[in-house]
Design an enzyme around this catalytic site. Structure first.
Site, mmCIF file in Angstrom:
data_model
loop_
_atom_site.group_PDB
_atom_site.id
_atom_site.type_symbol
_atom_site.label_atom_id
_atom_site.label_comp_id
_atom_site.label_asym_id
_atom_site.label_seq_id
_atom_site.Cartn_x
_atom_site.Cartn_y
_atom_site.Cartn_z
ATOM 1 N N GLY A 157 107.979 3.883 16.342
ATOM 2 C CA GLY A 157 106.623 3.363 16.225
ATOM 3 C C GLY A 157 105.548 4.169 16.910
ATOM 4 O O GLY A 157 104.597 3.602 17.438
ATOM 5 N N ASN A 167 109.473 5.353 11.915
ATOM 6 C CA ASN A 167 108.015 5.284 11.777
ATOM 7 C C ASN A 167 107.660 5.255 10.291
ATOM 8 O O ASN A 167 108.274 5.972 9.498
ATOM 9 C CB ASN A 167 107.344 6.498 12.439
ATOM 10 C CG ASN A 167 105.909 6.221 12.818
ATOM 11 O OD1 ASN A 167 105.622 5.325 13.610
ATOM 12 N ND2 ASN A 167 104.982 6.974 12.254
ATOM 13 N N CYS A 169 91.589 0.774 47.615
ATOM 14 C CA CYS A 169 92.871 0.962 48.316
ATOM 15 C C CYS A 169 94.029 1.275 47.373
ATOM 16 O O CYS A 169 95.121 1.628 47.825
ATOM 17 C CB CYS A 169 93.201 -0.262 49.166
ATOM 18 S SG CYS A 169 93.665 -1.742 48.227
ATOM 19 N N CYS A 206 90.146 -7.064 44.481
ATOM 20 C CA CYS A 206 91.421 -6.825 45.155
ATOM 21 C C CYS A 206 91.731 -7.942 46.150
ATOM 22 O O CYS A 206 90.894 -8.266 47.005
ATOM 23 C CB CYS A 206 91.369 -5.480 45.871
ATOM 24 S SG CYS A 206 92.859 -5.088 46.809
ATOM 25 N N GLU A 216 105.150 6.493 8.702
ATOM 26 C CA GLU A 216 104.570 7.751 8.233
ATOM 27 C C GLU A 216 105.254 8.930 8.915
ATOM 28 O O GLU A 216 105.738 8.805 10.035
ATOM 29 C CB GLU A 216 103.064 7.793 8.547
ATOM 30 C CG GLU A 216 102.264 6.637 7.975
ATOM 31 C CD GLU A 216 102.248 6.634 6.461
ATOM 32 O OE1 GLU A 216 102.364 7.734 5.866
ATOM 33 O OE2 GLU A 216 102.131 5.544 5.870
ATOM 34 N N HIS A 223 101.860 4.455 30.347
ATOM 35 C CA HIS A 223 100.394 4.362 30.357
ATOM 36 C C HIS A 223 99.880 3.135 31.094
ATOM 37 O O HIS A 223 98.720 2.758 30.942
ATOM 38 C CB HIS A 223 99.859 4.391 28.922
ATOM 39 C CG HIS A 223 100.107 5.679 28.220
ATOM 40 N ND1 HIS A 223 100.087 5.814 26.841
ATOM 41 C CD2 HIS A 223 100.403 6.923 28.702
ATOM 42 C CE1 HIS A 223 100.343 7.070 26.518
ATOM 43 N NE2 HIS A 223 100.540 7.760 27.628
#
Length: 254
Positions: free
Chosen positions: A189, A215, A133, A149, A217, A122
């Site tokens: 996680g 995890n 660009c 930029c 849950e 991500h």
């Protein structure tokens, strides 16, 4: 306990390991998650901050929110779960295996910890991308949003994937291939709710990999996992990857 021992044995023998991490691995570092009771989306509507439409409407508002998040990330340090994955990578590669860590996180903590074979699915909060660009560049320690930029001078946006956008070129193909070819897949996680990343565990399971989930849950992956460690990332990685006497002597996993 039997299942944990089996998972450890499988991991020791694995030749092709693929790992997926989500916000839960960075929570002990002080980075807010998104979807739990104290998560970011409890206080902020993602449609107001994390979509191309929100940015087009009010880039200053979006950049102010990201500048706050960037500051939180710069204050954070990798935690033992990040370092455990660095050590796991070292062990797998040292015996001639393959390893890929795929993260949904944008905090850069895996790279800071030392992970080498890494896909940031991500994007990365500490980078910006030129709107004109497309050049990606690291954000300086101090900057006044919005940044511009260095190549063409046009305004830049955060180099993260917003809702409704495509993943970085080649990132998904690399991740999907690693999970399809893995003999051991580890998911740490993550709520396993955000596609397409959520499908990686299912891809590994369907391809015959031994699947472990860490995890606090239950998630949609839980019914498929050979082992679900219902705990946080730091505790789960310590259970799954206890230091060997050699590692302790050499200072690994310290």
């Amino acid at each position: 306990m039997e299942r944990l021992e089996e998972a450890r044995k499988r991991l020791e023998e694995a030749r092709r390991v693929a790992v997926l991490t989500g916000a839960g691995i960075s929570k002990p570092s002080g980075i807010p998650t998104f979807r739990d009771a104290e998560g970011l989306w409890k206080n902020f509507n993602p449609l107001d901050y994390a979509t191309p439409e929100a940015y087009a409407r009010d880039p200053e508002k979006v950049w102010a929110w990201y500048a706050w998040r960037i500051q939180k990330v710069r204050e954070a340090k990798p935690n033992p779960a990040h370092y455990a994955l660095v050590e796991l990578e070292r062990r797998i590669l040292s015996r001639g295996g393959s390893f890929l860590l795929v993260t949904q996180n944008v905090d850069g903590l895996h790279a800071l910890a030392g992970s080498q074979n890494l896909v940031e699915l991500h994007g990365n909060l500490l980078r910006a991308r030129c709107e004109a660009c497309g050049k990606r560049f690291p954000l300086p320690e101090a900057f006044a949003p919005p940044p511009f930029c260095p190549a063409c001078g046009h305004r830049a946006r955060p180099d993260v994937v917003w809702f409704g956008e495509f993943l970085p070129e080649g990132a998904w193909e690399r991740a999907e291939r690693a999970f399809a070819e893995a003999d051991f897949a580890l998911v740490v996680g993550t709520s396993a709710e955000v596609e397409p990343a959520a499908s990686l565990g299912r891809i590994a399971f369907a391809s015959g990999a031994y699947l472990v989930e860490v995890n606090p849950e239950p998630t949609p992956l839980t019914p498929l996992a050979h082992l679900s460690l219902r705990t946080g990332a730091v505790e789960g990685m310590a259970l799954l990857l206890p230091p060997s006497p050699e590692d302790q002597a050499e200072g690994h996993l310290s």
